[in-house]
Enzyme design. Structure first.
Site, mmCIF file in Angstrom:
data_model
loop_
_atom_site.group_PDB
_atom_site.id
_atom_site.type_symbol
_atom_site.label_atom_id
_atom_site.label_comp_id
_atom_site.label_asym_id
_atom_site.label_seq_id
_atom_site.Cartn_x
_atom_site.Cartn_y
_atom_site.Cartn_z
ATOM 1 N N ASP A 1 46.110 -18.784 33.353
ATOM 2 C CA ASP A 1 44.660 -19.112 33.537
ATOM 3 C C ASP A 1 44.509 -20.539 33.800
ATOM 4 O OD1 ASP A 1 43.005 -16.534 32.384
ATOM 5 O OD2 ASP A 1 44.884 -16.951 31.389
ATOM 6 N N HIS B 1 42.953 -21.662 36.642
ATOM 7 C CA HIS B 1 41.411 -21.811 36.958
ATOM 8 C C HIS B 1 41.166 -23.006 38.156
ATOM 9 C CE1 HIS B 1 39.588 -18.579 34.797
ATOM 10 N NE2 HIS B 1 40.466 -18.861 33.801
ATOM 11 N N ASP C 1 44.866 -15.540 37.127
ATOM 12 C CA ASP C 1 43.625 -16.711 37.344
ATOM 13 C C ASP C 1 44.344 -17.896 37.588
ATOM 14 O OD1 ASP C 1 41.902 -14.675 36.668
ATOM 15 O OD2 ASP C 1 41.222 -15.408 34.844
ATOM 16 N N ASN D 1 41.353 -11.522 36.974
ATOM 17 C CA ASN D 1 40.228 -10.956 37.165
ATOM 18 C C ASN D 1 39.244 -11.763 38.126
ATOM 19 O OD1 ASN D 1 40.019 -12.405 34.841
ATOM 20 N ND2 ASN D 1 37.977 -12.129 34.612
ATOM 21 N N HIS D 2 39.691 -13.125 38.214
ATOM 22 C CA HIS D 2 39.017 -14.075 38.914
ATOM 23 C C HIS D 2 39.264 -14.185 40.203
ATOM 24 C CE1 HIS D 2 36.404 -16.696 36.010
ATOM 25 N NE2 HIS D 2 36.962 -15.811 35.299
ATOM 26 N N HIS E 1 47.344 -9.114 32.546
ATOM 27 C CA HIS E 1 45.885 -10.042 32.396
ATOM 28 C C HIS E 1 44.680 -9.146 32.042
ATOM 29 C CE1 HIS E 1 43.901 -13.871 33.613
ATOM 30 N NE2 HIS E 1 43.030 -12.932 33.905
ATOM 31 N N HIS F 1 44.700 -13.998 30.420
ATOM 32 C CA HIS F 1 43.159 -13.779 30.285
ATOM 33 C C HIS F 1 42.465 -14.456 29.248
ATOM 34 C CE1 HIS F 1 39.321 -12.110 31.321
ATOM 35 N NE2 HIS F 1 39.156 -11.311 30.091
ATOM 36 N N HIS G 1 41.818 -17.175 26.469
ATOM 37 C CA HIS G 1 41.924 -18.544 26.930
ATOM 38 C C HIS G 1 42.549 -19.372 25.726
ATOM 39 C CE1 HIS G 1 39.405 -19.307 30.828
ATOM 40 N NE2 HIS G 1 40.161 -18.073 30.892
#
Length: 704
Positions: free
Chosen positions: A20, A22, A60, A128-129, A217, A245, A247
């Site tokens: 993650d 991002h 992610d 998922n992002h 995830h 996933h 955080h």
């Protein structure tokens, strides 16, 4: 270097683990825009300094499904800077890479590509992002994979049954079976686990000698009845699960008592929500694996912007605040300022010991004003901290704690739902709101043909993935299916009977969740194919306009400059307008009839032919087919669907005869849902930062 240390390096995998990241989160923010890029560089720098064998990412990597050019460029720049070089890779791949990387045009690990010079391979699943979308079912990771900078694995080829084939790695006498599963909607994956449709494949040869590492995830915390994946669903032969996933950083492995494996939750490397879980200090992990023993070393990230959070309940301070006092609001504001100043002082002291940390911290003060209090102006309050915090607009949040009551009214206050604090543990989703609305709405506005689940999924696609045709295509698809059902039943052309048949058909579809999921996937595939057609047609239309305008400019311009420099009236006349009109017609027909253009541009979707349903109601369709029912009027559908979507216990290592790599790479897999539990040596140190299983390991043979 001592001979013993040399032997340890020969048999020990060193893996950097992160999830993650991002990249691109708040990239347009003047203060926080570069946070994700700076931290990503720090992660890669740790990998380079620790000379890891490879980097393992748990999804992610990107924050957006369609990252900006700046984000993609920054990612490529960092991967090229830290992951390319002359340092040789010390492990080998034993599995069939065509299976492991089946979705890539270059189905082999990047460091084995003769055109690339990779020093640190990166293996990643999608989250998922950044999950695959569109007619070609591509994601941002596929761009990095095609460029040879990352190995995208864990992608499921089927939506009906998932076979997870591991990437088999070997370094000296240590063998790792690396399993990966990219993000899948939690409810769908939950149902697939329940129906025994998820299988983890294991190598037949010496299957108990492998260290089984699984990257996933999904939701780990329960957000609903089926909107998460229980750990008990996973097979008990797994040694370690890296869970993406979620955080909140819980990177120290914790054991699942029922299944016996360990779970490590690295958490995110950047604060993406002002919630308590994000306030936990961010870490990445350096995993050492030797034989079937492991050690997880926590590495604190130094470039992450510090985040301090505190809650205040005004009703808990009756000696300070009286709702009947006319000056109570000023007293509350002064109290909040005192709390914010205290958090700023703590953040400044923390930053003094870490010069790499960003100067402005993230501050969040949540105030529960239940009990007759009134909130003050958040805007005026935030103005006082514009130059001192990174999130002045979000520095304070007012909410009311409401006790659970039975609700007799059917109205849903969406504003209150959205403003609920994250501490209550409720994650609201668009499809849930849509479902709640229709289930509690008045009878006259309830759905009679469409289903709440399907409509919710379509709205979710429209909001999250910007699929502008998702809702329209879902309505079309379900309308066509209902029309076919009525034609097959040959019911009398009476409105009451038709309404009853439609109601029964809708209820039967709602009970069959798998069929309804299939409908939604088909409609989303059509929407993505539709978007691809539009992009092609718009590009063709623009090319023809430019061509015609350019030709006209060459012939008509007196001063020799192309007429495209002036966008005047002349551009809209003549052939350019005609060409555009023709293309508009093509777009219109494509939007309705879904003709040959759809079949050519959406090779992964179903082949079908539909009628222009905008001009035909259910009654019209029924009446037109009543006199002479004909099989030729029904549409043909093919059934091919592709989703776009460590009690220390020593283990004696008995070296088995070396197997030729070629023969091992062809080893077959046996489908076994679970295996009997075997002893695993997983050693924890008393220090909370790391646990070391190598203290009791026998001295290995000494070699240079």
């Amino acid at each position: 270097m001592s001979a013993a240390h040399s032997q340890d390096d020969e048999d020990t995998f060193k893996i950097l683990i992160a999830t993650d990241i991002h990249l691109g989160y708040l990239e347009k923010d003047a203060v926080r825009g570069n946070d994700t890029y700076v931290t990503f560089n720090e992660i890669l720098d740790h990998a380079q300094k620790n000379e890891v064998d490879f980097i393992l990412l748990g999804g992610d990597l990107f924050h957006e499904n369609k990252p900006s050019r700046k984000t993609v460029h920054s990612c490529l720049e960092s991967l090229r800077k830290y992951c390319m070089g002359d340092r040789p890779v010390q492990f080998e791949i034993l599995s069939d890479q065509a299976v492991n990387f089946h979705s890539s045009k270059f189905p082999w690990v990047n460091y084995q590509d003769e055109n690339l010079n990779i020093s640190i391979p990166v293996f990643s699943i999608h989250g998922n992002h950044d999950d695959p979308t569109g007619a070609e079912s591509l994601c941002a990771l596929d761009i990095l994979s095609c460029a040879g900078l990352l190995n995208h694995f864990g992608r499921s080829a089927s939506v009906e049954k998932i076979d997870i084939s591991p990437v088999l790695l070997r370094k000296g006498r240590t063998k790792i079976a690396l399993y990966g599963l990219g993000a899948i909607p939690d409810e769908r994956l939950y149902r697939m686990f329940v129906n025994k449709q998820v299988t983890m494949l294991r190598p037949k040869e010496d299957e108990e000698s492998w260290f089984n590492l699984f990257v996933i995830h999904q939701n780990r915390s329960k957000h609903g009845a089926t909107n998460y994946i229980p750990e008990q669903f996973l097979d008990d032969f797994i040694n370690l699960v890296v869970w993406g996933h979620e955080h909140e950083c819980k990177i120290a492995p914790s054991q699942n008592e029922q299944q016996g494996f360990y779970v490590s939750q690295p958490g995110s490397s950047v604060v993406t929500s002002l919630s308590p879980g994000e306030a936990v200090k961010k870490h990445i992990g350096l995993l050492h694996v030797k034989g079937k023993k492991m050690k997880m070393q926590k590495i604190a990230l130094e470039t992450v912007r510090t985040f301090h959070m505190e809650d205040i309940v005004l009703a808990d301070h009756p000696d300070l605040f009286n709702p009947d006092n006319p000056k109570v609001t000023q007293a509350i504001q002064a109290f909040c300022m005192e709390k914010v100043e205290l958090m700023l002082d703590n953040a400044e002291r923390e930053r003094l010991g870490n010069p790499r940390q960003p100067e402005k911290p993230l501050i969040r003060l949540r105030v529960d004003y239940a009990g007759g209090f009134e909130p003050f102006s958040v805007h005026r309050f935030s103005q006082k901290y514009m130059d001192r915090v990174a999130n002045p607009k979000d520095i304070i949040h007012f909410f009311r704690h409401r006790e659970q009551k039975e609700k007799n009214d059917s109205d849903i206050n969406f504003g209150k739902l959205v403003s609920r604090p994250a501490s209550e543990g409720m994650t609201l989703r668009v499809e849930d709101l849509v479902k709640q609305y229709f289930q509690t709405a008045e009878k006259k506005v309830q759905l009679s043909l469409l289903t709440e689940r399907g409509m919710g999924e379509a709205v979710q696609e429209f909001v999250d993935k910007e699929e502008k045709d998702a809702i329209e295509e879902l309505v079309k698809f379900q309308l066509e299916k209902t029309q076919r059902f009525l034609k097959e039943r040959r019911t009398d052309a009476e409105e009451e009977k038709i309404d009853e048949e439609v109601r029964k058909f809708r209820e039967s579809r709602k009970k069959n969740a798998e069929e309804e999921d299939e409908e939604v996937r088909e409609a989303m595939t059509r929407a993505r194919a539709h978007r691809s057609e539009d992009e092609v047609l718009v590009a063709a239309s623009s090319d023809e306009e430019l061509m015609d305008t350019g030709m006209k400019g060459v012939g008509d311009s007196d001063d020799g400059f192309p007429s495209t420099l002036s966008r005047g009236r002349g551009r809209a006349r003549g052939r350019a307008r005609g060409a555009r009109g023709q293309n508009s017609t093509a777009r219109g027909s494509s939007r309705r009839g879904r003709g040959s253009t759809s079949q050519e541009s959406a090779s992964s979707s179903r082949t079908y032919r539909s009628v222009p349903v905008k001009n035909m109601s259910i009654m019209d369709a029924f009446r037109s087919s009543k006199p002479e029912p004909s099989l030729n009027s029904s549409k043909s559908y093919s059934e091919v669907i592709i989703d776009d979507d460590s009690d220390l216990e020593d283990i004696s290592i008995v070296p088995s005869p070396r197997v030729n790599q070629r023969s091992v790479s062809r080893s077959s897999f046996s489908k076994r849902g679970s295996q009997s539990q075997t002893p695993r040596g997983v050693d924890f140190e008393s220090d909370e930062d790391e646990f070391d299983p190598f203290k009791s390991t026998a001295t290995s043979r000494r070699t240079k």
